[in-house]
Scaffold this motif. Structure first.
Motif, short mmCIF file in Angstrom:
data_model
loop_
_atom_site.label_atom_id
_atom_site.label_comp_id
_atom_site.label_asym_id
_atom_site.label_seq_id
_atom_site.Cartn_x
_atom_site.Cartn_y
_atom_site.Cartn_z
N THR A 14 5.70 -13.73 -1.63
CA THR A 14 6.37 -12.51 -2.01
C THR A 14 7.80 -12.74 -2.42
O THR A 14 8.45 -11.85 -2.91
N GLY A 15 8.29 -13.92 -2.16
CA GLY A 15 9.73 -14.12 -2.27
C GLY A 15 10.25 -13.95 -3.69
O GLY A 15 9.68 -14.46 -4.63
N VAL A 16 11.32 -13.24 -3.82
CA VAL A 16 11.96 -13.16 -5.13
C VAL A 16 12.88 -14.35 -5.21
O VAL A 16 13.86 -14.44 -4.48
N SER A 17 12.54 -15.28 -6.03
CA SER A 17 13.33 -16.50 -6.04
C SER A 17 14.28 -16.53 -7.21
O SER A 17 14.09 -15.86 -8.21
N ALA A 18 15.29 -17.35 -7.05
CA ALA A 18 16.28 -17.45 -8.11
C ALA A 18 15.63 -17.92 -9.40
O ALA A 18 16.02 -17.52 -10.48
N SER A 19 14.61 -18.74 -9.24
CA SER A 19 13.96 -19.26 -10.43
C SER A 19 13.07 -18.22 -11.06
O SER A 19 12.57 -18.40 -12.14
N SER A 20 12.88 -17.13 -10.34
CA SER A 20 11.86 -16.20 -10.77
C SER A 20 12.39 -15.10 -11.67
O SER A 20 11.71 -14.14 -11.92
N GLU A 68 -12.87 -3.54 -11.00
CA GLU A 68 -13.81 -3.58 -9.87
C GLU A 68 -13.39 -4.67 -8.87
O GLU A 68 -13.44 -4.48 -7.66
N ALA A 69 -13.01 -5.81 -9.43
CA ALA A 69 -12.59 -6.91 -8.55
C ALA A 69 -11.38 -6.50 -7.73
O ALA A 69 -11.29 -6.79 -6.53
N GLU A 70 -10.45 -5.80 -8.37
CA GLU A 70 -9.26 -5.37 -7.64
C GLU A 70 -9.63 -4.41 -6.51
O GLU A 70 -9.05 -4.46 -5.43
N ALA A 71 -10.59 -3.52 -6.80
CA ALA A 71 -11.03 -2.58 -5.75
C ALA A 71 -11.61 -3.36 -4.57
O ALA A 71 -11.40 -3.01 -3.40
N LEU A 72 -12.35 -4.43 -4.89
CA LEU A 72 -12.92 -5.24 -3.81
C LEU A 72 -11.82 -5.93 -3.00
O LEU A 72 -11.87 -5.96 -1.77
N PHE A 73 -10.85 -6.47 -3.70
CA PHE A 73 -9.74 -7.13 -2.99
C PHE A 73 -9.04 -6.12 -2.08
O PHE A 73 -8.65 -6.46 -0.97
N ARG A 74 -8.89 -4.91 -2.57
CA ARG A 74 -8.23 -3.90 -1.74
C ARG A 74 -9.07 -3.58 -0.50
O ARG A 74 -8.55 -3.42 0.59
N ARG A 75 -10.38 -3.46 -0.72
CA ARG A 75 -11.23 -3.12 0.42
C ARG A 75 -11.19 -4.22 1.47
O ARG A 75 -11.12 -3.97 2.66
N ILE A 76 -11.25 -5.44 1.01
CA ILE A 76 -11.21 -6.56 1.95
C ILE A 76 -9.83 -6.65 2.60
O ILE A 76 -9.69 -7.11 3.72
N GLY A 77 -8.83 -6.16 1.89
CA GLY A 77 -7.47 -6.17 2.46
C GLY A 77 -6.68 -7.40 2.09
O GLY A 77 -5.77 -7.79 2.82
N ILE A 78 -7.04 -8.04 0.97
CA ILE A 78 -6.31 -9.24 0.56
C ILE A 78 -5.05 -8.79 -0.17
O ILE A 78 -4.98 -8.83 -1.40
N THR A 79 -4.11 -8.33 0.60
CA THR A 79 -2.87 -7.87 0.01
C THR A 79 -1.73 -8.63 0.65
O THR A 79 -1.92 -9.30 1.66
N PHE A 80 -0.58 -8.54 0.07
CA PHE A 80 0.57 -9.17 0.71
C PHE A 80 1.70 -8.15 0.76
O PHE A 80 1.81 -7.29 -0.10
N ALA A 81 2.49 -8.27 1.80
CA ALA A 81 3.55 -7.30 2.01
C ALA A 81 4.72 -7.60 1.08
O ALA A 81 5.06 -8.75 0.84
N VAL A 82 5.27 -6.55 0.56
CA VAL A 82 6.47 -6.70 -0.26
C VAL A 82 7.58 -5.92 0.42
O VAL A 82 7.43 -4.75 0.73
#
Lengths: 499, 312
Positions: A14-20, A68-82
């Motif tokens: 999640t890190g906002v990096s200087a290079s980013s 559809e794939a994104e909906a599946l990722f959401r259901r499984i909970g593969i998210t990261f905190a920002v």
């Protein structure tokens, strides 16, 4: 031309990096970059099925499949905190459904090279915390070690079980031509991202069975079992039977918490936080409703500094008081071991090929990116004179923090960096810009090239093992140099085909 | 999750009762009753909004500032599940996670008029799915026992509050002299999907005594106070066997079972039931605390009892 900034370490997805800062370059930035799918205008053999399938499906269908794939990722909970204002507290890392493919011979070379590196890095850690033969031989300068923030005096003359220091190594690779794979950096502390490797495959199998069945893809799902076996193998001296393993996490608010709970689930072990553990004498115990339960191996996903408030950061509430005492008394194993940061320090990185020769008596199977060590005056002068063409990195940095990207920097930024280089040259290394390979991604108009890098994971126990795959990260913004998820980076399933 | 379902069922009950304005004397009273029953009147009152279907249903289901709303229940359940992932199967986690994701994007319009029952059905179905995945995928070890303890204590509290709403209505009707009206008891059966079960058991018309019996001391109704507390005792015995010590709270659960069997009936039952339910709610809450204390949840997790820690 573009450059790799590498996959960040733990928590930095999640890190906002200087290079980013977004470094968009023109489409011509893809000129000269190796195209993973096409060679001389022809589809490479290993991509034929995928290419045919994409044409059969059509862009519209595939775009809706992406949703559809994104909906599946959401259901499984593969998210990261920002963290930060106005951001979705739970974001998805974008998933591109065009896989990245290696053939068996490419993988054999990569996996052997990564395994070789993992062995050498462990040998280096053992040496540097004992006799320091490589320092005495003048191969690695003493100053590179003593300057490293990752070096831990506490580990001096202590041998962890099985002499394994870094049990999981995430090696960041970039490809610059058909035959050239370069190591961008080694991650020897708490490398993350393996859950994406596993879940990306799950999603592909579930959504596109006909595609996945069309190629002989080697499975990756044995990773948790291999990791568990390696962790059992390094059980501490005071564990007589089968060891009890836990995963020590900073907790649900950590950006990589999904991965922590996922891996624990897959290995059948508990996720614990510091407050769940306590040390009594030489042993570590977990508080449970049944009363205290012995813990033998801790797969930790918190940084050294937070492990033990009695030894490191006294303010840490994430760690376990007196954990280091129990560790050094042979009451518990910590994986990865404390103090492994010395091995993935960028000041040490240039010496890894020499380590391979010194400890293993072999030639390196994978090359480093050419690197100038600013601690050496002549090299520092070269860097200052060629700043516009180079990437300058802090030796103790990760995730792109504190970097200068010469081709994109303003005159003022470069001037500021020259002053920093002159003030503390030993804090920096420099590397050339690299033409990272591209892999197609799905966009509104069809397929378009985007730069990718690759992180396979080596598991070190009684030997080194890799599952055939890894995490491919892709810079989804057109021309972007950055694969960071917070800056438009995404992930792809990575296939290794059977021979 | 249990609380979310109960809230949805109560909202459904008020929706049904308010559709019979002629019978119940106006729309407002039903929505007022369920706010009261859920202990949410004090949170709703400062809003100065009219007490009607739209405002109350929105407050009880979608309002993120109301910690007892279905949305907040799902969010809390998800947070608890996230912290206790190792105690749950992937299926259970996905149901909870989806419930949270789905309700976050539900339009405020769905609490208007005839769209409301569809939303309530969604909540009830989601919780049924949650319960089913627990049944089909969770190991029958101590974690399962704790999960069930949380569910049953929460359910007993909810049933007692539901009964109280009906009983208050009964008293008002009695004051008005209309002794033949039993719609409120029938509505409670509808709200809990128990009409068939009621007739199968009692084979007689709906009346206050029989519905009270059904929800208080019936041995086979999974929504009776007796059934809930008996289940608590059973799971505590499992834990006693497993941990090889008799927790003090097991005695408290058995005492609560005896208390339930003394529920008043017959003449003066309405007043007696009010007192009984008030005492039951207090004793049930105390039992929850005693369980938390017996198994160290307060020590380990800083003052959170199993009903909230372990009930997704």
């Amino acid at each position: 031309m573009t450059l790799g900034t590498g996959i960040p370490k733990e928590g930095d997805l999640t890190g906002v990096s200087a290079s980013s800062k977004v470094h968009n370059v023109s489409k011509s930035s893809y000129d000269g970059a190796f195209n993973e799918m096409r060679s001389n205008g022809q589809i490479r053999n290993l991509y034929e099925n995928v290419h045919r399938w994409i044409n059969e499906q059509g862009v519209g269908t595939l775009l809706s499949k992406t949703e559809e794939a994104e909906a599946l990722f959401r259901r499984i909970g593969i998210t990261f905190a920002v963290y930060g204002a106005n951001s979705d507290p739970e974001r998805l890392i974008p998933f591109d459904l065009v896989p990245r493919i290696f053939d068996a011979s490419e993988w054999e070379r990569l996996s052997q090279g990564v395994a070789q590196r993992a062995l050498a890095l462990n040998a280096f850690l053992k040496d540097v915390y004992s006799n320091g033969e490589i320092l005495k031989a003048g191969i690695v300068p003493e100053s590179a070690v003593s300057h490293s923030a990752g070096y831990l005096d506490l580990m001096k003359d202590f041998n962890p079980p099985g002499d394994v220091y870094t049990h999981i190594v995430g090696t960041d690779l970039v490809r610059t031509s058909r035959d050239t794979f370069l190591v961008l950096e080694d991650n020897c502390r708490t490398p993350s991202g393996v859950s994406y490797m596993l879940e990306n495959r799950e999603i592909m199998v579930r959504m596109f069975p006909e595609l996945v069945a069309g190629d002989a893809i080697q499975p990756v799902n044995s990773y948790p079992q291999l990791l568990r076996r390696a962790l059992e193998w390094v059980k501490p001296a005071k564990c007589g039977g089968r060891p009890s393993i836990v995963l020590l996490s900073p907790g649900p608010y950590n950006s990589a918490y999904y991965e922590h709970s996922f891996l624990a689930d897959e290995m059948g072990i508990d996720v614990v936080e510091g407050a769940d553990l306590f040390v009594d004498g030489d042993l570590v115990w977990m508080r449970t409703t049944e009363g205290p339960r012995r813990v033998d191996v801790i797969y930790r996903r918190i940084d050294d500094d937070f492990l033990d408030p009695a030894q490191f950061n006294p303010e840490s509430v994430l760690g376990v008081r007196n954990l280091m005492d129990a560790y050094k008394a042979g009451g518990v194993t910590i994986a990865n071991a404390p103090g492994t940061g010395i091995a993935d320090n960028k000041a040490i990185y240039p010496y890894v090929p020499d380590m391979i020769r010194f400890y293993l008596g072999e030639e390196p199977l994978l090359d480093n990116v050419e690197t100038w060590r600013c601690s050496e005056p002549s090299q520092c002068q070269h860097v200052i004179e060629n700043l516009s063409d180079l990437v300058v990195k802090r030796v103790d940095g990760s995730g792109g923090y504190g970097m200068l990207i010469g081709p994109k920097a303003t005159a003022q930024e470069k001037q500021d960096f020259v002053e920093r280089l002159r003030r503390k040259p030993e804090d920096f290394i420099a590397q050339p810009t690299l033409a990272l390979s591209t892999c197609p991604v799905l966009v509104e108009e069809g397929l378009a090239p985007r730069h990718v890098d690759f992180r396979p994971f080596a598991i070190v126990g009684d030997g080194v093992e890799l599952v055939p795959g890894g995490l491919t990260r892709v810079a989804l913004k057109d021309g972007s140099l950055v694969v960071n998820s917070s800056q438009g980076g995404g992930v792809k399933d990575t296939w290794v085909l059977a021979s | 999750m249990e609380r979310a379902e109960h809230t949805a069922r109560l909202v459904g009950m008020a929706y049904r009762m308010s559709g019979l304005k002629g019978t119940f004397g106006g729309e407002t009273s039903e929505w007022h009753s369920i706010l009261d029953s859920l202990g949410s009147l004090h949170r709703f009152a400062p809003s100065d909004l009219d007490i009607n279907q739209h405002n109350v249903a929105r407050f009880l289901i979608l309002d993120t500032n109301n910690p007892s709303s279905v949305t907040c229940c799902f969010e809390q359940a998800r947070q608890n599940a996230k912290s206790n992932r190792a105690a749950l199967s992937r299926e259970v986690w996905e149901v909870i996670n989806s419930a949270w994701g789905d309700i976050r994007v539900i339009s405020q319009e769905t609490v208007f008029g005839a769209a409301l029952p569809t939303l309530l059905d969604l909540v009830i179905r989601t919780v049924a799915l949650y319960r089913g995945t627990i049944d089909g995928s969770i190991l029958r070890d101590d974690r399962y026992d704790f999960l069930q303890l949380g569910i049953m204590i929460e359910r007993a509290d909810n049933v007692a509050r539901l009964l109280d709403v009906c009983n208050q209505r009964e008293k008002k009707i009695a004051q008005s002299g209309d002794k033949g009206t039993t719609h409120h008891w029938m509505t409670a059966l509808h709200a809990t999907s128990s009409v068939r079960a009621y007739y199968a058991l009692y084979k007689d018309d709906v009346c206050a005594d029989r519905v009270s019996d059904f929800f208080v001391s019936n041995r086979v109704n999974p929504r009776s106070l007796y059934f809930c507390v008996k289940s608590v005792a059973v799971h505590l015995v499992h834990l006693e066997d497993r941990y090889q010590f008799r927790p003090a709270c097991l005695g408290n659960a058995e005492a609560l079972l005896s208390f339930i069997q003394q529920e008043p009936g017959g003449e003066g039952r309405a007043n007696g039931l009010t007192d009984f339910l008030a005492r039951f709610v207090g004793l049930n809450a105390a039992l929850s605390d005693q369980i938390a204390h017996a198994f160290g949840f307060r020590d380990a997790k800083g003052g959170v009892g199993p009903a909230s820690v372990l009930e997704g």
